[in-house]
Scaffold this motif. Structure first.
Motif, short mmCIF file in Angstrom:
data_model
loop_
_atom_site.label_atom_id
_atom_site.label_comp_id
_atom_site.label_asym_id
_atom_site.label_seq_id
_atom_site.Cartn_x
_atom_site.Cartn_y
_atom_site.Cartn_z
N ALA A 15 -0.34 6.38 8.78
CA ALA A 15 -1.11 6.00 7.61
C ALA A 15 -1.78 7.18 6.90
O ALA A 15 -2.00 8.24 7.48
CB ALA A 15 -2.18 4.98 8.02
N PHE A 16 -2.06 6.96 5.62
CA PHE A 16 -2.84 7.87 4.78
C PHE A 16 -2.22 9.26 4.70
O PHE A 16 -2.89 10.28 4.87
CB PHE A 16 -4.28 7.97 5.29
CG PHE A 16 -5.04 6.68 5.20
CD1 PHE A 16 -5.60 6.26 4.00
CD2 PHE A 16 -5.16 5.86 6.31
CE1 PHE A 16 -6.28 5.05 3.92
CE2 PHE A 16 -5.85 4.66 6.24
CZ PHE A 16 -6.42 4.24 5.03
N ASN A 22 -0.71 2.81 3.41
CA ASN A 22 -1.35 3.84 2.58
C ASN A 22 -0.63 5.18 2.64
O ASN A 22 -1.20 6.20 3.05
CB ASN A 22 -2.82 3.99 2.98
CG ASN A 22 -3.61 2.72 2.74
OD1 ASN A 22 -3.76 2.28 1.62
ND2 ASN A 22 -4.07 2.11 3.83
N THR A 65 0.81 -1.22 0.00
CA THR A 65 0.00 0.00 0.00
C THR A 65 0.84 1.27 0.00
O THR A 65 0.30 2.37 0.04
CB THR A 65 -0.93 0.03 1.23
OG1 THR A 65 -0.14 0.20 2.43
CG2 THR A 65 -1.75 -1.24 1.34
#
Length: 453
Positions: free
Chosen positions: A297-298, A280, A262
């Motif tokens: 994350a993200f 991510n 990811t």
């Protein structure tokens, strides 16, 4: 190897019509870098720093992409498309300069590896006159077979011309080739177009060289090296392979990745050992991360520098010019652009810091923003060391907040604040005793009136 001179001929004159694009296919990108620049990086790493670039459509743009990797480039136009040997001979002037080794590669094979090209050059250094790079596809149907006898490559046989026994050969022609510079031009000029298509095929040089008593050999390289890009589907597939390689390299170099599949890197992403990457995360170009940093994350980064032991995210966006010092913190839903965040400073959540300098150990509250743009120009906000910026504050640039200053929550700051000062920039609060009861009664009556209509 470094003592041997090398010219690399990059064939990049193809039209690329199957890409369905006005952009030449070799300029489509993988990991943010044009396909042809990936090829140039690989050959540069193998010592082929002198490049003869054979171009057609979009010549200036293709040249610029290659020059972003190395300045040692000569450009040669292939006005007509008369086969691979014809394309190589478009670079005749460069070949005539005289090199120990000549590499012939394609501008649309972005996954070619430096190690494969070095392997071919090693064979030339050991005495081979021509080295053909072969591969073993899972299904060899449609590929030319490499015909070997007693360790020599005697022919490249197209499948339609191959015997039943030859079709069982698993080693196929990858198209990439290395030639000893001395005598290469003489061999290339002997190639004719006496075939059904009337084209000059580079593969014919194998039999020509054998007939002249030259040493011709084949080497086996990974199939990924010869993957050509002709459609956007193939472009996406090559991107996936490149990303898989990069993730593996990162982890082997000491980077922890919670969900590697990811995380997406750019071609120039630099990450030191002992960095932790959560799922991510996307890296645009020009990002570096120092050891000990944790990226949650993200998050998305581009043109950013993240210092040692910094903590970023989740849901953080670092834009070009973001520079986070050691042990700084940029938290969730924070955007930083063209700003330095000092050692140990905290920008924890829901904040925009643009065109600013944030001092060491400063604390930026939730919802605080630097108002850096007046509709025409950008302006600087300077926040000193140990400054506290209360939640939901707006700092209207240009403005300076001195060391150890305190900005009350909800303030709009339009003037400089001295060191150690407390600044308020909001309307004075008033309290009206009993007014809440009156308001409720009034609003309830209005609501009943509407229902009665």
């Amino acid at each position: 190897m470094t003592s041997r001179s090398c010219l690399t001929v990059i064939l990049a004159a193809g039209e690329g019509t199957r890409m369905k694009s006005s952009l030449p296919k070799v300029l489509h990108t993988i990991a943010g870098l044009p396909i042809v620049a990936h090829v140039a990086k690989a050959v540069h790493g193998a010592g082929g720093s002198d490049i003869a670039l054979v171009v057609g459509n979009g010549a200036d743009q293709v040249e610029a992409a290659v020059r972003s990797v190395t300045a040692n480039v000569t450009v040669h136009e292939q006005a007509e498309r008369l086969g691979t040997a014809h394309a190589v001979l478009a670079a005749r002037e460069a070949i005539m300069r005289g090199y120990d080794d000549i590499l012939v590669v394609f501008g649309d094979t972005p996954l070619v590896e430096t190690a494969a090209l070095e392997q071919a050059r090693t064979k030339l250094a050991a005495g081979a006159d021509i080295v053909v790079m072969g591969f073993r596809p899972t299904v060899p149907n449609g590929y030319g077979r490499l015909i070997e006898q007693d360790g020599r490559l005697v022919a490249i046989r197209e499948e339609k011309d191959a015997s039943e026994a030859e079709r069982k050969i698993g080693l196929c022609n990858g198209g990439l080739m290395a030639l000893r510079g001395d005598g290469a031009l003489e061999l290339l000029e002997k190639i004719t177009n006496n075939n059904a298509k009337g084209e000059y095929y580079l593969t014919d040089v194998v039999e020509i060289a054998n007939a002249a008593g030259k040493s011709v050999v084949a080497i086996e390289i990974s199939p990924d090296n010869v993957i050509g890009i002709n459609t956007r589907v193939e472009l996406a597939e090559a991107e996936a392979i490149w990303q898989t390689r990069k993730r593996r390299d990162m982890m082997l170099a000491g980077v922890t990745m919670r969900a590697p599949e990811t995380v997406f890197f750019a071609h120039d992403t630099l990450i030191e050992a002992d960095v932790i990457l959560e799922p991510n995360i996307i890296f645009g170009p020009k990002v570096s991360i120092a050891s000990g940093a944790v990226i949650h994350a993200f998050s998305y980064f581009e043109g950013a520098k993240i210092g040692p032991d910094a903590n970023v995210g989740p849901f953080a966006r670092l834009r070009p010019g973001a520079d986070l010092a050691a042990k700084s913190k940029v938290g969730n839903f924070v955007e930083v652009k063209n700003a330095k965040v000092g050692v140990g400073a905290k920008v924890n959540h829901l904040t925009y810091i643009g065109d600013a300098v944030v001092g060491a150990s400063a604390n930026i509250g939730a919802g605080a923003i630097t108002c850096n743009y007046d509709g025409y120009n950008k302006h600087l906000t300077e926040i000193g060391a140990n400054v506290f910026i209360g939640s939901n504050s707006s700092l209207v640039a240009p403005v300076s907040i001195g060391d150890n200053a305190y900005i009350a929550s909800g303030s709009v700051i339009t003037a400089n604040v001295p060191a150690e000062a407390l600044a308020f920039g909001r309307a004075r609060q008033e309290v009206k005793e009993g007014r809440a009861t009156q308001l409720r009664a009034r609003y309830a009556a209005q609501k009943l009136a509407k229902k009665a209509e």
